[in-house]
Design an enzyme around this catalytic site. Sequence first.
Site, PDB file in Angstrom:
ATOM      1  NE  ARG A 130      -2.518   1.494   3.525  1.00  0.00           N
ATOM      2  CZ  ARG A 130      -3.328   1.869   4.517  1.00  0.00           C
ATOM      3  NH1 ARG A 130      -4.636   1.870   4.334  1.00  0.00           N
ATOM      4  NH2 ARG A 130      -2.838   2.206   5.691  1.00  0.00           N
ATOM      5  CG  ASP A 166       4.256  -3.292  11.507  1.00  0.00           C
ATOM      6  OD1 ASP A 166       4.951  -3.914  10.666  1.00  0.00           O
ATOM      7  OD2 ASP A 166       4.053  -2.070  11.442  1.00  0.00           O
TER       8      ASP A 166
END
Length: 217
Positions: free
Chosen positions: A112, A211
């Site tokens: 993205r 993450d």
Amino acid sequence: MMKREEEALSRLVICDHPLIQHKLTYIRNKETNTKDFRELVDEVATLMAYEITRDIPLDTITVQTPVAETRAKIVSGRMLGLVPILRAGLGMVDGILKLIPSAKVGHIGLARDHETLQPREYYINLPTDAQSRMLIVIDPMLATGGSANAAISSLKNNGCDQIKLMCLIAAPEGVEAVQAAHPDVDIYIAAMDERLNEKGYIVPGLGDAGDRMFGTN
């Protein structure tokens, strides 16, 4: 285990089983460490897989029990495929494979652009018989809908027309975007959140799933 929204959201399935909602609370919690986060996502994926496979057709066969012969149901042999969107989607694959070990797995890599919020495909690898399988596109977050739409469009461009989308949480904007672009694709989520913020992140959400899953920043 699920409730189907009416009319405008008729292609949206919210998996609201108590165990899913319980585990999702700990997934959201910022204090949950990487190991526990990964395990919880895996467990929720398994539970959601029960719902997403609810409509798989069955055949009837004859079996011999220790007591008598009987007619019983088996899955009709419809082939399934899993297509996680890299990288966060990988964290849900093993949980689904526990329930459907014969499913084949393809991969779509999308990055993205944080300025435009638009996805860019950098990798795709599908099973050779993907066109004959019901494919489940997997991504923990359905935010703007850009990545999901890009992945679904890529599959359709490769001749695949049996597709479902599976996410942990979604924003209304993302659901609307997928429904507008791909009204033939069912969307399965564990929760519908409030909105997107100005950076395109789901609120309240759970942060960056990739993450938190892999311990990166």
